[in-house]
Design an enzyme around this catalytic site. Structure first.
Site, short mmCIF file in Angstrom:
data_model
loop_
_atom_site.label_atom_id
_atom_site.label_comp_id
_atom_site.label_asym_id
_atom_site.label_seq_id
_atom_site.Cartn_x
_atom_site.Cartn_y
_atom_site.Cartn_z
N ASP A 1 0.82 -1.20 0.00
CA ASP A 1 0.00 0.00 0.00
C ASP A 1 0.86 1.25 0.00
OD1 ASP A 1 -2.68 1.28 0.43
OD2 ASP A 1 -1.71 1.97 2.26
N GLU B 1 1.11 -0.51 -5.14
CA GLU B 1 0.14 0.56 -5.39
C GLU B 1 0.97 1.84 -5.52
OE1 GLU B 1 -3.46 3.19 -3.57
OE2 GLU B 1 -1.86 2.43 -2.33
#
Length: 742
Positions: free
Chosen positions: A422, A475
């Site tokens: 993330d 990401e």
């Protein structure tokens, strides 16, 4: 050790120095093992001391029998007991508390516990199995069962482990400091799995709020915040065939179709009016989710973070226990059994993992030993303004190793098939979301976070060695070069990067009224300019269906029929575009409502044919994607894609070929207006019959069923640079996929 002498006769020999006494009483002693436990007297005997505030009396019995060896005498210091014994032998303490008696070995009779190599690797930042080293480990020492606790707090003046077992009294179990690693340790005999515990830490300026264990393998159920002693993981793994074949399944030329979900809100037990009564356990989820994902043909599921997190509203993206599955859905064993069940069914499991930042809860990592230990001390480096969180100081070897070990913990101990990392963009840039003067340049004067870059490269290299075949997915929303390029060629080493540019452009296009799409025509085609610069995943994730952005179907323009047609066309466009696929739960059947983590999906919508149609289309798209190599085996190669029509903005029509490695094509034609187009001519590479393998406007998807009767025969009319062509009926707001026959 068969007799004890009167305390008065040997008082000076039994009592420690006054400063030691004062330090024990005030719970400030840096080396309690130097005072407590057995100490040889130099003549074959020993002095035993125990500091047990609240104890009424203490007897000493043999370790291997109930033979009474003597008593520890109370002293002038409340809670301090001591006695001299003529002989040395292993012993236990029989402690009489008000209303209870406890018999156990003396924690201070055990020597140093952690091996020097463990401590060296930890300090170096390269301990690959830290979750079996630090934290609370159920084990036996010298044949005695119990729990070994170890925690890193190098700037603490004293650390104690506290819990119900010592009435949360930090004087009872102060720990031993292992120089120079800064790790504190203690073995508490006879303690068992299931005990709640925290660390009481005396910092430079006093006692800190009780801290949960950074290395906890299990936790209490939020909102409770204590760590729990976990049994060694005991999962009946039956996934050897999956694990052995995983590297093959995960090759870049294989299909990868990911169903992203939030465990607590996918499906729940609800009452008569639809309110959530409770969330399902891992076992209940497996019974419902696995058949559903199998039916829809996804290759993998991706779970939003299931590492323990204090605030459910963070969706798991602010975790505090990087090694513990959340207690919300069951035990660590239950989670392992869930992963095993997915593998047995042929479904891979990817976890969202958050190494970028952590919440500032008082019981967590923030100022863990009274100093900025896990985070940067300077808020210009260590405070995340967007999320009110703290940023890991990955330039510190112990923190670097802590996060490295977290990744390996999930991949190795829980057989996880990949980590979606993330907020990588926030890790790469020191000035991420900061204005001038709000950030600190790197040692070279630049904006790149060199420590985080080194960490990500090291992480991906280590994962490739330690967990072969596991996917590492970034990401990453910027133009950082080489995210999915190997580290030996200067890249970050990820397997895939989320294609945020494609997501943004394609959603912006599809939300336009078809009347105006001609002016945005290049937004759908622009992604092909850079489609092979990285290995990409096309993500329609949870972030696109929350916070007022509308659900996927509710982004679509037009009346009800047009919204569904647009959604079907968009999904068909996505599945036939180069790049692996990711779709968030609820999008697969056209949920109208934005996702809410406190409610389950609106499953009742599946009683309506339009929603059933979208769901059936997604299943058929997944099967098409898996069955036809042209749609997946050259995803990262320009020779796998060929434009036929990319410039018909007037009609909002696109046409392209997807080519497999063996030279088999599929023709994809998209019409993004609600106008049916009869006899639209498109050049094709092969003469003969072209079979319609998918029509997003088909009646079985609740479309208008406008198409080509199952196929068309080519004409000897050159077009679009091809030697022959086909005249197709293009459905309104529809996508066709055709295959040459013969």
């Amino acid at each position: 050790m068969s007799s004890s002498k009167d305390l008065g006769a040997v008082k000076q020999a039994l009592l420690p120095e006054q400063q030691d006494i004062e330090a024990l009483i005030s719970a400030q002693h840096r080396d309690p093992f130097a005072v407590l436990g057995p100490h040889p007297d130099g003549q074959g005997g020993q002095v035993i001391r125990a500091f047990l505030p609240g104890a009424l009396s203490v007897k000493v019995v043999a370790r291997d029998s109930d033979d009474l060896l003597g008593s520890l005498h109370g002293t002038d210091v409340a809670g301090l007991f001591a006695a001299h014994f003529d002989h040395t032998q292993p012993y236990r303490l029989r402690i009489n508390w008000a209303g209870a008696e406890q018999t156990s070995e003396d924690p201070y009779s055990f020597g140093p516990l952690l091996g020097e190599m463990d401590l060296y690797l930890f300090a170096e930042g390269n301990h690959r199995d830290l979750s079996s080293c630090l934290g609370a480990q159920v084990m036996s020492v010298d044949g005695v069962p119990g729990v070994r606790f170890a925690v890193w707090a190098p700037n603490a003046r004293r650390v104690s482990v506290v819990g119900d077992f010592n009435i949360w009294d930090g004087r009872r179990h102060p720990m031993r400091l292992r120089h120079p690693s800064g790790v504190w340790e203690i073995f508490i005999p006879r303690l068992e799995a299931g005990e709640a515990y925290k660390y009481e830490i005396l910092g430079e300026h006093g006692i800190l709020p009780l801290k949960a264990d950074p290395m906890a393998l299990a936790t209490q159920l939020p909102p409770d915040t204590a760590s729990k002693v976990a049994s060694p993981l005991a999962v009946d793994w039956q996934d050897s065939a999956w694990m052995e074949g995983r590297a093959e399944y995960h090759r870049p030329d294989k299909p990868l179709s990911i169903y992203e979900l939030h465990v607590g809100s996918w499906q729940c037990e609800v009452d008569d009016v639809g309110d959530v009564e409770r969330q399902y356990s891992w076992q209940e989820l497996a019974e419902r989710l696995i058949p559903y994902v199998t039916q829809l043909g996804f290759t993998h599921i991706e779970l939003m973070p299931i590492m323990e997190h204090p605030f459910g509203g963070s969706w798991g993206y602010q975790p505090l226990s990087q090694f513990a599955p959340t207690a919300r859905y069951g035990s660590p064993d239950d989670f392992g059994a869930f992963v095993n069940a997915c593998h047995v069914a042929g479904i891979g499991v990817i976890l969202d993992w958050v190494p970028a930042h952590f919440p500032n809860d008082a019981h967590g990592l923030a100022q863990f030993d009274g100093t900025a230990l896990y985070e940067y001390a300077d808020p210009r480096e260590g405070f995340h303004q967007d999320w009110n969180t703290l940023i890991y100081n990955l330039g510190r070897t112990e923190v670097h190793g802590f996060m490295l070990a977290s990744a390996l913990h999930w991949l190795k101990h829980f057989h996880i098939d990949g980590l979606r990392v993330d907020a990588v963009a926030s890790m790469l840039y020191r000035d991420y979301s900061r204005k001038a003067g709000e950030w600190v340049p790197n040692r070279l004067g630049g904006r790149e976070n060199l420590e985080a870059i080194d960490f990500l490269r090291h992480l991906n290299d280590v994962v490739a060695l330690e967990a072969p075949g596991a996917l590492m997915i970034a990401e990453e929303s910027t133009a950082w070069p080489g995210v999915s390029q190997s580290t030996e060629h200067g890249g970050l080493g990820f397997s895939y990067k989320w294609n945020m540019g494609w997501m943004h452009d394609s959603l912006h296009y599809i939300q336009q009224d078809p009347l105006y799409r001609a002016h945005h025509h290049n937004e759908l085609s622009f992604g092909l300019v850079y489609a092979w610069s990285e290995r990409f995943i096309l993500p329609i994730s949870h972030d696109e269906v929350v916070h007022g952005k509308h659900s996927l179907i509710d982004k679509m323009p037009g009346d009800r029929w047009q919204k569904f047609a647009n959604l079907r066309a968009y999904l068909s466009f996505m599945w036939t575009h180069p790049g692996k696929k990711l779709l968030f739960m609820g999008c697969e059947f056209g949920q109208w409502r934005e996702w809410n983590h406190d409610q389950q999906l609106d499953w009742y919508l599946l009683q309506y044919p339009e929603h059933q149609g979208v769901q059936k289309l997604v299943g058929d798209l997944n099967r098409l994607y898996r069955d036809f190599a042209a749609l997946h085996d050259q995803d990262d190669a320009p020779q796998g894609f060929q434009w036929l029509i990319g410039d018909d903005a007037t009609n909002s029509v696109y046409a392209w070929l997807r080519w497999s490695k063996d030279g088999s094509p599929l023709l994809v034609v998209a019409n993004f207006t609600p106008v049916p187009r009869e006899g639209y001519r498109i050049g094709v590479p092969f003469a003969g019959t072209w079979h319609e393998v998918l029509n997003s406007d088909a009646g079985l998807y609740a479309g208008s069923n406008y198409g080509n009767g199952g196929g068309v025969v080519s004409d000897d009319l050159p077009s679009h640079g091809q030697g022959c062509s086909v005249a197709l009926n293009l459905p309104p707001l529809g996508v066709l996929v055709l295959q040459p026959m013969g």
